[in-house]
Design a protein around this motif. Structure first.
Motif, PDB file in Angstrom:
ATOM      1  N   THR A  35       0.858  -1.181   0.000  1.00  0.00           N
ATOM      2  CA  THR A  35       0.000   0.000   0.000  1.00  0.00           C
ATOM      3  C   THR A  35       0.895   1.232   0.000  1.00  0.00           C
ATOM      4  O   THR A  35       2.079   1.146   0.334  1.00  0.00           O
ATOM      5  N   GLU A  36       0.313   2.382  -0.383  1.00  0.00           N
ATOM      6  CA  GLU A  36       1.126   3.600  -0.490  1.00  0.00           C
ATOM      7  C   GLU A  36       0.840   4.615   0.606  1.00  0.00           C
ATOM      8  O   GLU A  36       1.496   5.653   0.664  1.00  0.00           O
ATOM      9  N   THR A  37      -0.107   4.354   1.501  1.00  0.00           N
ATOM     10  CA  THR A  37      -0.431   5.320   2.555  1.00  0.00           C
ATOM     11  C   THR A  37      -0.297   4.692   3.935  1.00  0.00           C
ATOM     12  O   THR A  37      -0.446   3.475   4.116  1.00  0.00           O
ATOM     13  N   GLY A  38      -0.037   5.558   4.913  1.00  0.00           N
ATOM     14  CA  GLY A  38       0.141   5.089   6.276  1.00  0.00           C
ATOM     15  C   GLY A  38      -1.129   4.554   6.902  1.00  0.00           C
ATOM     16  O   GLY A  38      -1.117   3.506   7.567  1.00  0.00           O
ATOM     17  N   LEU A  39      -2.237   5.255   6.702  1.00  0.00           N
ATOM     18  CA  LEU A  39      -3.499   4.819   7.302  1.00  0.00           C
ATOM     19  C   LEU A  39      -3.940   3.472   6.740  1.00  0.00           C
ATOM     20  O   LEU A  39      -4.416   2.601   7.480  1.00  0.00           O
ATOM     21  N   ASP A  40      -3.764   3.293   5.428  1.00  0.00           N
ATOM     22  CA  ASP A  40      -4.107   2.004   4.836  1.00  0.00           C
ATOM     23  C   ASP A  40      -3.130   0.936   5.323  1.00  0.00           C
ATOM     24  O   ASP A  40      -3.503  -0.231   5.502  1.00  0.00           O
ATOM     25  N   GLY A  41      -1.884   1.330   5.556  1.00  0.00           N
ATOM     26  CA  GLY A  41      -0.904   0.391   6.075  1.00  0.00           C
ATOM     27  C   GLY A  41      -1.306  -0.144   7.443  1.00  0.00           C
ATOM     28  O   GLY A  41      -1.165  -1.339   7.716  1.00  0.00           O
ATOM     29  N   ILE A  42      -1.806   0.745   8.303  1.00  0.00           N
ATOM     30  CA  ILE A  42      -2.267   0.325   9.629  1.00  0.00           C
ATOM     31  C   ILE A  42      -3.421  -0.658   9.498  1.00  0.00           C
ATOM     32  O   ILE A  42      -3.476  -1.693  10.164  1.00  0.00           O
ATOM     33  N   SER A  43      -4.344  -0.340   8.593  1.00  0.00           N
ATOM     34  CA  SER A  43      -5.494  -1.208   8.367  1.00  0.00           C
ATOM     35  C   SER A  43      -5.059  -2.563   7.810  1.00  0.00           C
ATOM     36  O   SER A  43      -5.517  -3.627   8.268  1.00  0.00           O
ATOM     37  N   ARG A  44      -4.143  -2.549   6.839  1.00  0.00           N
ATOM     38  CA  ARG A  44      -3.669  -3.807   6.242  1.00  0.00           C
ATOM     39  C   ARG A  44      -2.906  -4.643   7.266  1.00  0.00           C
ATOM     40  O   ARG A  44      -2.929  -5.873   7.214  1.00  0.00           O
ATOM     41  N   ALA A  45      -2.191  -3.974   8.177  1.00  0.00           N
ATOM     42  CA  ALA A  45      -1.462  -4.710   9.211  1.00  0.00           C
ATOM     43  C   ALA A  45      -2.420  -5.544  10.059  1.00  0.00           C
ATOM     44  O   ALA A  45      -2.071  -6.632  10.525  1.00  0.00           O
ATOM     45  N   ALA A  46      -3.642  -5.031  10.255  1.00  0.00           N
ATOM     46  CA  ALA A  46      -4.638  -5.755  11.049  1.00  0.00           C
ATOM     47  C   ALA A  46      -5.304  -6.868  10.254  1.00  0.00           C
ATOM     48  O   ALA A  46      -5.586  -7.947  10.796  1.00  0.00           O
ATOM     49  N   THR A  47      -5.548  -6.637   8.968  1.00  0.00           N
ATOM     50  CA  THR A  47      -6.302  -7.625   8.179  1.00  0.00           C
ATOM     51  C   THR A  47      -5.402  -8.647   7.489  1.00  0.00           C
ATOM     52  O   THR A  47      -5.722  -9.830   7.437  1.00  0.00           O
ATOM     53  N   PHE A  48      -4.258  -8.209   6.954  1.00  0.00           N
ATOM     54  CA  PHE A  48      -3.330  -9.098   6.248  1.00  0.00           C
ATOM     55  C   PHE A  48      -2.518  -9.946   7.231  1.00  0.00           C
ATOM     56  O   PHE A  48      -2.053 -11.029   6.911  1.00  0.00           O
ATOM     57  N   GLY A  64       5.614   7.998   8.870  1.00  0.00           N
ATOM     58  CA  GLY A  64       5.880   6.598   9.168  1.00  0.00           C
ATOM     59  C   GLY A  64       6.030   6.334  10.654  1.00  0.00           C
ATOM     60  O   GLY A  64       5.624   5.279  11.158  1.00  0.00           O
ATOM     61  N   LYS A  65       6.592   7.307  11.389  1.00  0.00           N
ATOM     62  CA  LYS A  65       6.740   7.133  12.840  1.00  0.00           C
ATOM     63  C   LYS A  65       5.382   6.943  13.502  1.00  0.00           C
ATOM     64  O   LYS A  65       5.255   6.177  14.462  1.00  0.00           O
ATOM     65  N   GLU A  66       4.363   7.634  13.004  1.00  0.00           N
ATOM     66  CA  GLU A  66       3.022   7.494  13.571  1.00  0.00           C
ATOM     67  C   GLU A  66       2.439   6.118  13.253  1.00  0.00           C
ATOM     68  O   GLU A  66       1.718   5.532  14.073  1.00  0.00           O
ATOM     69  N   VAL A  67       2.773   5.589  12.075  1.00  0.00           N
ATOM     70  CA  VAL A  67       2.353   4.224  11.740  1.00  0.00           C
ATOM     71  C   VAL A  67       2.963   3.247  12.742  1.00  0.00           C
ATOM     72  O   VAL A  67       2.278   2.365  13.273  1.00  0.00           O
ATOM     73  N   VAL A  68       4.247   3.419  13.025  1.00  0.00           N
ATOM     74  CA  VAL A  68       4.916   2.546  13.991  1.00  0.00           C
ATOM     75  C   VAL A  68       4.218   2.622  15.349  1.00  0.00           C
ATOM     76  O   VAL A  68       3.903   1.592  15.962  1.00  0.00           O
ATOM     77  N   ARG A  69       3.975   3.833  15.815  1.00  0.00           N
ATOM     78  CA  ARG A  69       3.357   4.005  17.140  1.00  0.00           C
ATOM     79  C   ARG A  69       1.995   3.331  17.205  1.00  0.00           C
ATOM     80  O   ARG A  69       1.665   2.656  18.194  1.00  0.00           O
ATOM     81  N   GLN A  70       1.185   3.517  16.153  1.00  0.00           N
ATOM     82  CA  GLN A  70      -0.167   2.948  16.185  1.00  0.00           C
ATOM     83  C   GLN A  70      -0.140   1.425  16.097  1.00  0.00           C
ATOM     84  O   GLN A  70      -0.896   0.751  16.797  1.00  0.00           O
ATOM     85  N   VAL A  71       0.728   0.880  15.249  1.00  0.00           N
ATOM     86  CA  VAL A  71       0.821  -0.582  15.148  1.00  0.00           C
ATOM     87  C   VAL A  71       1.323  -1.170  16.467  1.00  0.00           C
ATOM     88  O   VAL A  71       0.844  -2.222  16.920  1.00  0.00           O
ATOM     89  N   GLU A  73       0.679  -0.313  19.364  1.00  0.00           N
ATOM     90  CA  GLU A  73      -0.352  -0.340  20.400  1.00  0.00           C
ATOM     91  C   GLU A  73      -0.987  -1.721  20.523  1.00  0.00           C
ATOM     92  O   GLU A  73      -1.557  -2.057  21.563  1.00  0.00           O
ATOM     93  N   TRP A  74      -0.887  -2.529  19.451  1.00  0.00           N
ATOM     94  CA  TRP A  74      -1.544  -3.840  19.493  1.00  0.00           C
ATOM     95  C   TRP A  74      -0.736  -4.976  18.873  1.00  0.00           C
ATOM     96  O   TRP A  74      -1.152  -6.128  18.902  1.00  0.00           O
ATOM     97  N   SER A  75       0.437  -4.691  18.331  1.00  0.00           N
ATOM     98  CA  SER A  75       1.215  -5.743  17.679  1.00  0.00           C
ATOM     99  C   SER A  75       2.716  -5.530  17.874  1.00  0.00           C
ATOM    100  O   SER A  75       3.192  -4.389  17.910  1.00  0.00           O
ATOM    101  N   GLN A  76       3.445  -6.648  17.980  1.00  0.00           N
ATOM    102  CA  GLN A  76       4.908  -6.607  18.057  1.00  0.00           C
ATOM    103  C   GLN A  76       5.547  -7.126  16.771  1.00  0.00           C
ATOM    104  O   GLN A  76       6.698  -7.550  16.770  1.00  0.00           O
ATOM    105  N   VAL A  77       4.788  -7.110  15.661  1.00  0.00           N
ATOM    106  CA  VAL A  77       5.321  -7.551  14.379  1.00  0.00           C
ATOM    107  C   VAL A  77       6.599  -6.766  14.057  1.00  0.00           C
ATOM    108  O   VAL A  77       6.662  -5.555  14.284  1.00  0.00           O
ATOM    109  N   PRO A  78       7.655  -7.427  13.561  1.00  0.00           N
ATOM    110  CA  PRO A  78       8.870  -6.696  13.198  1.00  0.00           C
ATOM    111  C   PRO A  78       8.590  -5.626  12.136  1.00  0.00           C
ATOM    112  O   PRO A  78       7.865  -5.874  11.169  1.00  0.00           O
ATOM    113  N   ALA A  97      10.227   4.737  18.815  1.00  0.00           N
ATOM    114  CA  ALA A  97       8.781   4.550  18.638  1.00  0.00           C
ATOM    115  C   ALA A  97       8.415   3.071  18.534  1.00  0.00           C
ATOM    116  O   ALA A  97       7.251   2.704  18.703  1.00  0.00           O
ATOM    117  N   GLY A  98       9.426   2.214  18.237  1.00  0.00           N
ATOM    118  CA  GLY A  98       9.148   0.786  18.210  1.00  0.00           C
ATOM    119  C   GLY A  98       9.590   0.056  16.966  1.00  0.00           C
ATOM    120  O   GLY A  98       9.359  -1.154  16.840  1.00  0.00           O
TER     121      GLY A  98
END
Length: 229
Positions: A35-48, A64-71, A73-78, A97-98
């Motif tokens: 994906t090309e956007t951060g918000l969609d990346g967060i969503s895909r991280a949950a569904t994919f 991107g730092k905000e994507v890291v912070r939000q992910v 909150e619920w995942s330790q995926v590398p 940030a993680g």
């Protein structure tokens, strides 16, 4: 080939980078979503549900730092950062940030895949594994015992705590702040000279040549990582 079909999510707004990674990783058996956007990346991280995320910092909607912070909150995926930005402060903030690792564009696919393998191995390793092996270095967590090529190394409690933290995250860059907080506590989060002194002591005890370290590798201005060869 990965032992199983590992799933990799690529979040980058450059089509050519996404294509390069899709083709290169796909050829090595990885299943790639992009994906090309951060918000969609967060969503895909949950569904994919990826096993690893490759993330750019300069995205068109959110940092991107905000994507890291939000992910985080619920995942330790590398999460491996892949970006054209090379400022030390940016690296530090992103790792704090993680994020797990940081590669600057232009990059080599072989280097990226080597970093991916390290991150995936670290994730697969059981958290309660009693002995961590990095090349000739062994850290026995149960006995608080450290050996180099079978020979026991005597460490002070602080030296051991620092080496243990690096070993438990072998291959991952740990920032000065992260190490200070874990080993010395929140009151010493700015005392980076502590780390320099103790890393120097550790290198004299575990490295064949402390001036050319094989194990404790400096990331200038950022922190340290433990690498076993």
């Amino acid at each position: 080939m990965p032992e199983k079909s590992m799933r990799v999510l690529v979040v980058d707004d450059e089509p050519q980078i996404r294509k390069l990674l899709r083709v290169s990783l796909g050829a090595h058996g990885y299943i790639v979503d992009e994906t090309e956007t951060g918000l969609d990346g967060i969503s895909r991280a949950a569904t994919f549900k990826p096993d690893l995320i490759i993330l750019d910092l300069g995205l068109p909607d959110i940092e991107g730092k905000e994507v890291v912070r939000q992910v985080r909150e619920w995942s330790q995926v590398p999460i491996i950062i892949l970006t054209a930005r090379d400022q030390e402060q940016e690296k530090v903030e992103t790792l704090d940030a993680g994020a797990d690792d940081y590669i600057t564009k232009p990059f080599g696919v072989s280097e990226l895949m080597a970093r991916m393998r390290v991150s995936l191995r670290r994730t697969a390793r059981s958290d309660d594994e009693p002995v961590i092996v990095c090349g000739g270095l062994q850290v026995d967590l149960a006995q608080r015992r450290v050996t180099i090529s079978g020979n026991e190394v005597k460490l002070t409690p602080t030296e051991y705590d620092l080496l243990k933290e690096l070993a438990q995250h072998a291959g991952k860059v740990l920032t000065h702040k992260q190490l200070l907080k874990t080993v010395w506590g929140n009151l010493h989060s700015e005392d980076t000279h502590y780390i320099r002194v103790y890393v120097g002591q550790l290198r004299r005890k575990i490295e064949d040549d402390p001036t050319q370290p094989r194990y404790i590798i400096s990331e200038p201005g950022v922190g340290y990582r433990l690498m076993g060869k």
